[in-house]
Motif scaffolding. Structure first.
Motif, mmCIF file in Angstrom:
data_model
loop_
_atom_site.group_PDB
_atom_site.id
_atom_site.type_symbol
_atom_site.label_atom_id
_atom_site.label_comp_id
_atom_site.label_asym_id
_atom_site.label_seq_id
_atom_site.Cartn_x
_atom_site.Cartn_y
_atom_site.Cartn_z
ATOM 1 N N UNK A 246 41.715 -2.919 54.071
ATOM 2 C CA UNK A 246 43.039 -3.376 53.670
ATOM 3 C C UNK A 246 43.736 -3.960 54.884
ATOM 4 N N UNK A 247 44.214 -5.172 54.743
ATOM 5 C CA UNK A 247 44.939 -5.793 55.854
ATOM 6 C C UNK A 247 45.930 -6.802 55.294
ATOM 7 N N UNK A 248 46.848 -7.256 56.142
ATOM 8 C CA UNK A 248 47.821 -8.244 55.650
ATOM 9 C C UNK A 248 47.089 -9.486 55.156
ATOM 10 N N UNK A 249 47.661 -10.166 54.137
ATOM 11 C CA UNK A 249 46.986 -11.340 53.588
ATOM 12 C C UNK A 249 46.704 -12.354 54.679
ATOM 13 N N UNK A 250 45.490 -12.818 54.730
ATOM 14 C CA UNK A 250 45.130 -13.720 55.808
ATOM 15 C C UNK A 250 44.544 -15.011 55.296
ATOM 16 N N UNK A 251 43.309 -15.277 55.668
ATOM 17 C CA UNK A 251 42.711 -16.567 55.332
ATOM 18 C C UNK A 251 42.443 -16.681 53.851
ATOM 19 N N UNK A 252 42.453 -17.942 53.400
ATOM 20 C CA UNK A 252 42.233 -18.186 51.983
ATOM 21 C C UNK A 252 40.781 -17.958 51.601
ATOM 22 N N UNK A 253 40.582 -17.248 50.500
ATOM 23 C CA UNK A 253 39.239 -17.190 49.927
ATOM 24 C C UNK A 253 39.387 -17.058 48.420
ATOM 25 N N UNK A 254 38.376 -17.492 47.714
ATOM 26 C CA UNK A 254 38.453 -17.432 46.255
ATOM 27 C C UNK A 254 38.230 -16.019 45.733
ATOM 28 N N UNK B 262 49.156 -11.858 46.441
ATOM 29 C CA UNK B 262 49.289 -10.580 47.134
ATOM 30 C C UNK B 262 50.673 -9.980 46.913
ATOM 31 N N UNK B 263 51.667 -10.841 46.745
ATOM 32 C CA UNK B 263 53.029 -10.339 46.645
ATOM 33 C C UNK B 263 53.536 -10.230 45.212
ATOM 34 N N UNK B 264 52.655 -10.512 44.232
ATOM 35 C CA UNK B 264 53.099 -10.459 42.835
ATOM 36 C C UNK B 264 53.719 -9.107 42.499
ATOM 37 N N UNK B 265 53.067 -8.034 42.971
ATOM 38 C CA UNK B 265 53.554 -6.702 42.604
ATOM 39 C C UNK B 265 54.946 -6.440 43.184
ATOM 40 N N UNK B 266 55.273 -7.124 44.280
ATOM 41 C CA UNK B 266 56.589 -6.907 44.884
ATOM 42 C C UNK B 266 57.691 -7.678 44.182
ATOM 43 N N UNK B 267 57.348 -8.817 43.566
ATOM 44 C CA UNK B 267 58.427 -9.641 43.022
ATOM 45 C C UNK B 267 58.420 -9.786 41.510
ATOM 46 N N UNK B 268 57.307 -9.464 40.856
ATOM 47 C CA UNK B 268 57.242 -9.755 39.422
ATOM 48 C C UNK B 268 58.255 -8.912 38.655
ATOM 49 N N UNK C 275 46.195 1.874 47.360
ATOM 50 C CA UNK C 275 45.577 1.444 46.101
ATOM 51 C C UNK C 275 45.589 -0.076 45.958
ATOM 52 N N UNK C 276 46.027 -0.787 46.985
ATOM 53 C CA UNK C 276 45.970 -2.256 47.076
ATOM 54 C C UNK C 276 46.880 -2.979 46.101
ATOM 55 N N UNK C 277 47.882 -2.295 45.580
ATOM 56 C CA UNK C 277 48.807 -2.982 44.692
ATOM 57 C C UNK C 277 49.676 -3.928 45.503
ATOM 58 N N UNK C 278 50.013 -3.515 46.689
ATOM 59 C CA UNK C 278 50.821 -4.377 47.537
ATOM 60 C C UNK C 278 50.191 -4.400 48.926
ATOM 61 N N UNK C 279 50.228 -5.554 49.612
ATOM 62 C CA UNK C 279 49.566 -5.628 50.915
ATOM 63 C C UNK C 279 50.481 -5.116 52.026
ATOM 64 N N UNK C 280 49.897 -4.635 53.123
ATOM 65 C CA UNK C 280 50.732 -4.238 54.251
ATOM 66 C C UNK C 280 51.238 -5.472 54.993
ATOM 67 N N UNK C 281 52.283 -5.306 55.781
ATOM 68 C CA UNK C 281 52.777 -6.420 56.588
ATOM 69 C C UNK C 281 52.008 -6.491 57.901
ATOM 70 N N UNK C 282 51.623 -5.332 58.418
ATOM 71 C CA UNK C 282 50.818 -5.336 59.623
ATOM 72 C C UNK C 282 49.919 -4.109 59.619
ATOM 73 N N UNK C 283 48.985 -4.100 60.533
ATOM 74 C CA UNK C 283 48.073 -2.977 60.610
ATOM 75 C C UNK C 283 46.929 -3.110 59.621
ATOM 76 N N UNK C 284 46.082 -2.093 59.568
ATOM 77 C CA UNK C 284 44.946 -2.165 58.660
ATOM 78 C C UNK C 284 44.528 -0.766 58.229
#
Lengths: 274, 416
Positions: free
Chosen positions: A8-16, A268-274, B81-90
């Motif tokens: 799990x990491x912040x959204x980065x490079x584009x991939x399908x 990635x941010x849908x869950x935060x804003x939907x 659970x990957x519903x929302x991504x972190x802003x930093x870290x891993x």
């Protein structure tokens, strides 16, 4: 246990994320299955509804245009001509409107559970395809009734038409789905957009009947036109020219790439804003 | 062995919105074009829901996550659970994650119970073959087999919940995330669920992350606990120790005596404790239990009429009640010197579940003197019980209200 390592990491490079989509392939099936079940569960006529709408439209347009306005559609008789356009159009418009609305419809799930979000607009398009296949069946029945000649190579033309319109619908649908999450206005724009597209597609008229060349060229970028042209080529009309195909095909790819790119970038941010 | 969950420097930042979280096109178009990208405009305030979280959870550990509302507990589960991504870290997760952030996700009212098991199960990550294999067990566990083929919309909310939990309980992930699901369901079903969870965690050696306000559940289910405060991980370790640290940390540690207290001191506070009816100290009480608030104090100079008082605040800071020692002799006559113990008894079946804070004071309103006033000197916890009658009765879910009194109801036939 080594099979399941999630990073799990912040959204980065584009991939399908195709690999992940494949892991979740059963969910495609279940979402589509749910939508089909729910759509037809409480209706008395059930799946017949998938037929009534295009057949009704076919009847209306046939009365209007083949008798009153006498549009020349040879070698295809007008009812078959218009029905071929209508079923493809329905596939396209249902893909866009189902997919466009799908993220908001499923907001409660998005906020609770992770899965590749692309499954949602994807299965909305599959629902449209299901309705289309029923329409296609009745279309083929009508072809036989009207003694429309079909060749062995018609299969390829049909397939080309279906693939083009599905990809274009999927691309536009995912794009609108992502936009809809961010800007709710697009919800209200979709019906208007569809009406505009309906009349710029060669559903009730053949593209060649348009006299202005610039307009004809412009309209050939509409993927629905390319798709319908292939369908009618299967019925014996001249197949679309190379430039026409390339125009429609390239625009389809642009829609698909833009839709997927924008969707994957924002999901990635849908869950935060939907 | 590799840790089940390995979190490194994880942080999550949210933007504080005054407007609804989604935008309307008008908002964007009504700005000048150079502001559309959002670079030119005044930045929205940000806040960190989680900050610099470092965490290592070994396989098989059962970890309770505690902290006040808004501490970031649920955000942490959402990221894992990957519903929302972190802003930093891993974070590295070894094993399949199943989350019970909300049971019954994706249930559709038009579909039958059986169909919903398949739908819900697949959304939760089960394969079709796994669902089919477990179908009988799920239906059996839910206790709604009679209605399994009728549409969900004809189910009562309790039945829907049983079905939902039945599916969730039969997930077989290596890592299970649970967020307060136990606050739902009727008594009998709650016991069943708790039993199932214990079975799952102890027997199968699964890793469990459990967010709850109910300290007694955390005590009985978890061997470790993490304490979050304002998005930061402030402690982790043995659940018993962390729970007592939590309860003592929520007190404000600065006594509010200074300015108002009299000099020289008339009264000195020695201790404040919450006790059971058998005078045992405790920080957790069942909803039907009587809670004693005991204050030990020393009166240093004679001749003062002393009123003792407590006020009780809940977790949201609402003043639930004030109580003064009105029925004591010392309320109207001068208090003798020496050490004393005063107890006020809060009857059972009165407080709703949750965390409570006691402030205590010694004062006299007629002479307008405050001899002593200590804010939030004590915190205790009230939890639900399901094997005895409480005001909740059979109703599931969060039971609303600041208080939760068990009142006497009376029904009689009205005369025509």
């Amino acid at each position: 246990m080594e099979k399941f390592i999630t990073h799990i990491q912040p959204p980065g490079r584009f991939s399908l994320g195709l690999k992940e989509l494949w892991q979740y392939r059963e969910l495609f099936y279940f979402f589509t299955w749910r939508d089909i079940k729910v759509k037809y569960k409480q209706t008395y006529l059930g799946i017949l509804w998938a037929l009534i709408q295009p057949l009704g439209m076919m009847l209306l347009f046939t009365l209007l245009f083949s008798r009153t306005l006498k549009i020349d559609t040879a070698p295809v008789v007008y009812p078959i001509f218009v029905l071929s356009g209508l079923i493809l159009w329905n596939l396209f418009s249902a893909s866009i409107s189902h997919a466009g609305d799908s993220m908001i419809q499923n907001a409660h799930i998005i906020k609770k559970i992770y899965f590749p979000r692309l499954i949602i607009p994807g299965s909305a398009v599959l629902l449209a395809l299901f309705d289309f296949l029923i329409g296609l069946l009745i279309f083929l029945v009508f072809c036989v009734l009207y003694r429309q000649s079909l060749h062995w190579y018609s299969v390829f033309y049909f397939a080309a038409g279906i693939i083009i319109v599905t990809l274009a619908g999927f691309g536009t649908g995912t794009f609108l789905a992502a936009l809809n999450v961010k800007y709710r206005d697009f919800r209200y724009m979709i019906p208007f957009l569809l009406q505009l597209l309906f009349f710029s597609s060669q559903i009730i008229y053949p593209l060649r009947s348009i006299s202005q060349e610039w307009l004809r060229n412009l309209l050939s970028f509409n993927p629905v036109n390319t798709s319908i042209a292939y369908f009618r080529a299967a019925l014996g009309a001249p197949p679309p020219e190379m430039e026409e195909t390339m125009a429609g095909l390239s625009f389809t790819l642009i829609l698909l790439i833009a839709g997927l790119y924008f969707f994957r970038k924002t999901e990635a941010y849908f869950a935060d804003i939907v | 062995m590799k840790p089940a969950i390995d979190i490194r420097k994880l942080g999550k930042q949210y933007r504080l919105h005054e407007a609804p979280p989604y935008l309307s096109l008008r908002d964007v178009l009504s700005k000048a074009p150079w502001e559309w990208t959002g670079k030119g405009k005044k930045a929205d305030p940000y806040f960190w829901a989680l900050q610099n979280i470092n965490l290592c959870i070994e396989p098989g550990e059962r970890v309770g996550i505690i902290g006040r509302n808004g501490a970031g507990k649920s955000t942490l589960l959402k990221i894992i659970s990957r519903i929302t991504p972190p802003t930093c870290g891993e974070a590295f997760i070894h094993g399949r994650v199943g989350s019970l952030l909300e049971v019954g996700t994706g249930f559709h009212p038009e579909l039958s119970g059986r169909e919903n098991i398949f739908l819900n199960g697949s959304i939760l990550g089960l394969k079709k073959t796994e669902i089919r294999r477990q179908l009988d067990a799920i239906i059996d566990f839910s206790g709604v087999e009679k209605f399994i083929d009728s549409p969900l919309k004809h189910y009562s909310s309790g039945m829907q919940l049983r079905l939902a939990f039945a599916v969730a309980a039969h997930l077989e992930p290596e890592i299970l995330l649970i967020d307060e699901v136990l606050a739902v369901g009727d008594m009998e079903f709650q016991k069943k669920c708790l039993g199932k969870m214990e079975e799952v965690s102890h027997k199968d050696g699964r890793t469990i992350l459990f967010v709850s306000h109910n300290m007694s559940y955390i005590r009985s289910l978890c061997n470790k606990a993490l304490l979050l405060d304002n998005g930061r991980l402030i402690a982790g370790g043995n659940s018993e120790e962390i729970i007592s640290q939590y309860i003592s940390s929520v007190r404000t540690n600065t006594p509010d005596t200074g300015s108002k207290a009299t000099t020289p001191p008339v009264v000195q506070l020695l201790s404040v404790n919450s006790i059971t009816t058998s005078f045992q100290q405790s920080d957790s009480f069942a909803a039907d239990e009587t809670i004693g608030i005991e204050m030990e104090y020393e009166v240093l100079s004679p001749g003062h009429v002393l009123w003792l008082g407590y006020n009780l605040h809940n977790e949201e800071g609402i003043n639930v009640f004030d109580t003064h020692s009105v029925n004591t002799a010392e309320y109207s006559e001068p208090h003798a010197t020496g050490k004393f113990k005063a107890v006020a008894w809060i009857p059972g079946h009165m407080l709703n579940t949750g965390l409570y804070f006691i402030s205590c004071a010694v004062f006299n309103h007629t002479s307008q003197v405050i001899y002593l006033h200590e804010k939030d000197v004590l915190a205790f916890h009230v939890y639900d019980v399901f094997d005895r009658q409480t005001a909740r009765g059979m109703s599931p879910g969060e039971f609303p209200g600041i208080l939760r009194p068990l009142l006497k109801w009376h029904i009689e036939k009205s005369k025509a």
